[in-house]
Design a protein around this motif. Sequence first.
Motif, PDB file in Angstrom:
ATOM      1  N   ASP A 242      -6.016  -6.864 -12.798  1.00 29.20           N
ATOM      2  CA  ASP A 242      -5.346  -5.688 -13.354  1.00 29.20           C
ATOM      3  C   ASP A 242      -6.252  -4.914 -14.302  1.00 29.20           C
ATOM      4  OD1 ASP A 242      -3.133  -6.616 -12.019  1.00 29.20           O
ATOM      5  OD2 ASP A 242      -2.257  -7.575 -13.804  1.00 29.20           O
TER       6      ASP A 242
ATOM      7  N   SER B 234       6.471   1.324  -9.477  1.00 25.18           N
ATOM      8  CA  SER B 234       6.387   0.944 -10.882  1.00 25.18           C
ATOM      9  C   SER B 234       7.038   2.020 -11.749  1.00 25.18           C
ATOM     10  CB  SER B 234       4.914   0.773 -11.278  1.00 25.18           C
ATOM     11  OG  SER B 234       4.792   0.503 -12.652  1.00 25.18           O
TER      12      SER B 234
ATOM     13  N   PRO C 123      -2.175  -2.731 -11.262  1.00 28.30           N
ATOM     14  CA  PRO C 123      -3.119  -3.426 -10.376  1.00 28.30           C
ATOM     15  C   PRO C 123      -4.286  -2.514 -10.051  1.00 28.30           C
ATOM     16  CG  PRO C 123      -1.185  -2.697  -9.149  1.00 28.30           C
ATOM     17  CD  PRO C 123      -0.902  -2.415 -10.592  1.00 28.30           C
TER      18      PRO C 123
ATOM     19  N   ALA D 274      -3.995  -8.978 -16.432  1.00 28.00           N
ATOM     20  CA  ALA D 274      -4.330 -10.225 -15.751  1.00 28.00           C
ATOM     21  C   ALA D 274      -5.625 -10.034 -14.975  1.00 28.00           C
ATOM     22  CB  ALA D 274      -3.188 -10.631 -14.826  1.00 28.00           C
TER      23      ALA D 274
ATOM     24  N   LYS E 272      10.493  -9.245  -7.453  1.00 28.39           N
ATOM     25  CA  LYS E 272       9.392 -10.184  -7.675  1.00 28.39           C
ATOM     26  C   LYS E 272       8.153  -9.463  -8.196  1.00 28.39           C
ATOM     27  CE  LYS E 272      11.106 -13.248  -4.030  1.00 28.39           C
ATOM     28  NZ  LYS E 272      10.818 -13.901  -2.721  1.00 28.39           N
ATOM     29  N   LEU E 273       7.914  -8.247  -7.702  1.00 24.41           N
ATOM     30  CA  LEU E 273       6.756  -7.483  -8.173  1.00 24.41           C
ATOM     31  C   LEU E 273       6.971  -6.979  -9.600  1.00 24.41           C
ATOM     32  CD1 LEU E 273       5.794  -5.405  -4.996  1.00 24.41           C
ATOM     33  CD2 LEU E 273       4.980  -7.649  -5.731  1.00 24.41           C
ATOM     34  N   TYR E 274       8.219  -6.704  -9.954  1.00 26.66           N
ATOM     35  CA  TYR E 274       8.497  -6.241 -11.317  1.00 26.66           C
ATOM     36  C   TYR E 274       8.240  -7.331 -12.362  1.00 26.66           C
ATOM     37  CZ  TYR E 274      10.519  -1.874  -9.612  1.00 26.66           C
ATOM     38  OH  TYR E 274      10.715  -0.640  -9.036  1.00 26.66           O
ATOM     39  N   LYS E 275       8.193  -8.586 -11.934  1.00 23.17           N
ATOM     40  CA  LYS E 275       7.837  -9.640 -12.897  1.00 23.17           C
ATOM     41  C   LYS E 275       6.388  -9.486 -13.362  1.00 23.17           C
ATOM     42  CE  LYS E 275      11.102 -13.115 -11.185  1.00 23.17           C
ATOM     43  NZ  LYS E 275      11.249 -14.467 -10.584  1.00 23.17           N
ATOM     44  N   ASN E 276       5.533  -8.992 -12.458  1.00 25.07           N
ATOM     45  CA  ASN E 276       4.130  -8.802 -12.812  1.00 25.07           C
ATOM     46  C   ASN E 276       3.866  -7.435 -13.430  1.00 25.07           C
ATOM     47  OD1 ASN E 276       3.455 -11.334 -11.730  1.00 25.07           O
ATOM     48  ND2 ASN E 276       3.143 -10.483  -9.693  1.00 25.07           N
ATOM     49  N   TYR E 277       4.632  -6.428 -12.977  1.00 27.99           N
ATOM     50  CA  TYR E 277       4.409  -5.054 -13.436  1.00 27.99           C
ATOM     51  C   TYR E 277       5.754  -4.448 -13.833  1.00 27.99           C
ATOM     52  CZ  TYR E 277       0.080  -6.040 -10.999  1.00 27.99           C
ATOM     53  OH  TYR E 277      -1.091  -6.639 -10.573  1.00 27.99           O
TER      54      TYR E 277
ATOM     55  N   CYS F 297       2.850  -6.410  -2.108  1.00 26.87           N
ATOM     56  CA  CYS F 297       2.583  -7.832  -2.366  1.00 26.87           C
ATOM     57  C   CYS F 297       1.188  -8.260  -1.934  1.00 26.87           C
ATOM     58  CB  CYS F 297       3.639  -8.694  -1.684  1.00 26.87           C
ATOM     59  SG  CYS F 297       3.499  -8.780   0.127  1.00 26.87           S
TER      60      CYS F 297
END
Length: 369
Positions: free
Chosen positions: A30, A119, A147, A27, A130-135, A99
């Motif tokens: 990232d 991670s 990131p 993204a 919530k962070l695991y949705k992105n990573y 976050c």
Amino acid sequence: MPMMKAARLHRVGAPMEIEQLPIPQPAANDVQVRVRACGIVPNLGNILANWTTWFPELPLPPLPAVFGLDPAGEVTAVGSHVHAWKPGDRVYVNPSLYCGGCRACRNGDLINCTHYAFSGYFGFSENSLKLYKNYPNGGLAEYMIAPQYALVKLPDNVSFNQAARFGYLGTMYSAMRKAGIGPGKSMLVNGISGTLGIGGALFGLAMGATRILGTGRNAELLARVKALAPERIEVFSNAQGEPIDHWVKSRTEGLGVDAFFDALGPGASHEVLQQGVRSLKRGGRAYNIGAIAGMVGMDLHTMMDEQQSIEGSAWFTAGEGQDIADMAEAGTLDLSVFEHVCHPLDRVNEAISGIAARNGGFSNFVINP
């Protein structure tokens, strides 16, 4: 769609499965990393087999998931908002996820983020999900997304296998940095010959500590640690029966040490940690980084009178990771002591089960995807 090989866990307690997954794309903020090495830490087996039973309040990444705590490799693509990194950069990926918006993050207190997570490992609260949705994925794959704030730039004299050890090294370094270790300071490490503790010897030398004391059980491994710098490192086998604090006081003119670092794991005796705390001099500081388990009794009255303190220190920042890389580049931190035990990704389950046979902290178990 381009595909990659990855090791994925589908069920707690089951072996990982080798699968073909789409190569993830970065993204805006990232980077995409081609993973060349990923460290296998001693606790990973417990994470995969027992974590949801032992620590249900600390969530795993939603399954199925790609685990892997300590990846290193090359940047292969960057997002549109990434300006400090470029394809070809050699990097270690600090697994710390935060976050960026909570009060702790805005104050620069990143490890105390209300959403903090590792991670490819576990989170510290339900907010971590919530962070695991992105990573969602760690380093046990050919490619991963991270990131840009998580990267540590590696000098040419640090191999990917060596960088895959940065996690446990960084945990020790961060605690030693908090303690202000440097010239004129004395320090004690419980478990100095272990995977976490050996960093105490290496950073004690690199940071200029005047006196480095360490304990352990294996006399042969302790001798190897002392051989790193015989004139500055002293070791003690706690299998001898003498209390650690008696030995420390005998080596410090009865004063004790400036700082004590307990690098022993959850199964360690509480008395060993307590003896370490009793080894402190007036004003001394103790750090628990080994995650000893259970309720540990402390003589708080004496600690008050002596103005001593004890605190937990969890992990390290990417900035501290860059310190480690810079010390290695300068030659003050010697990473050549590690003996790399390497496995291809296909043998990840074998590597995890075989880590119990390691040669103390000198063994460095690595997966090379």
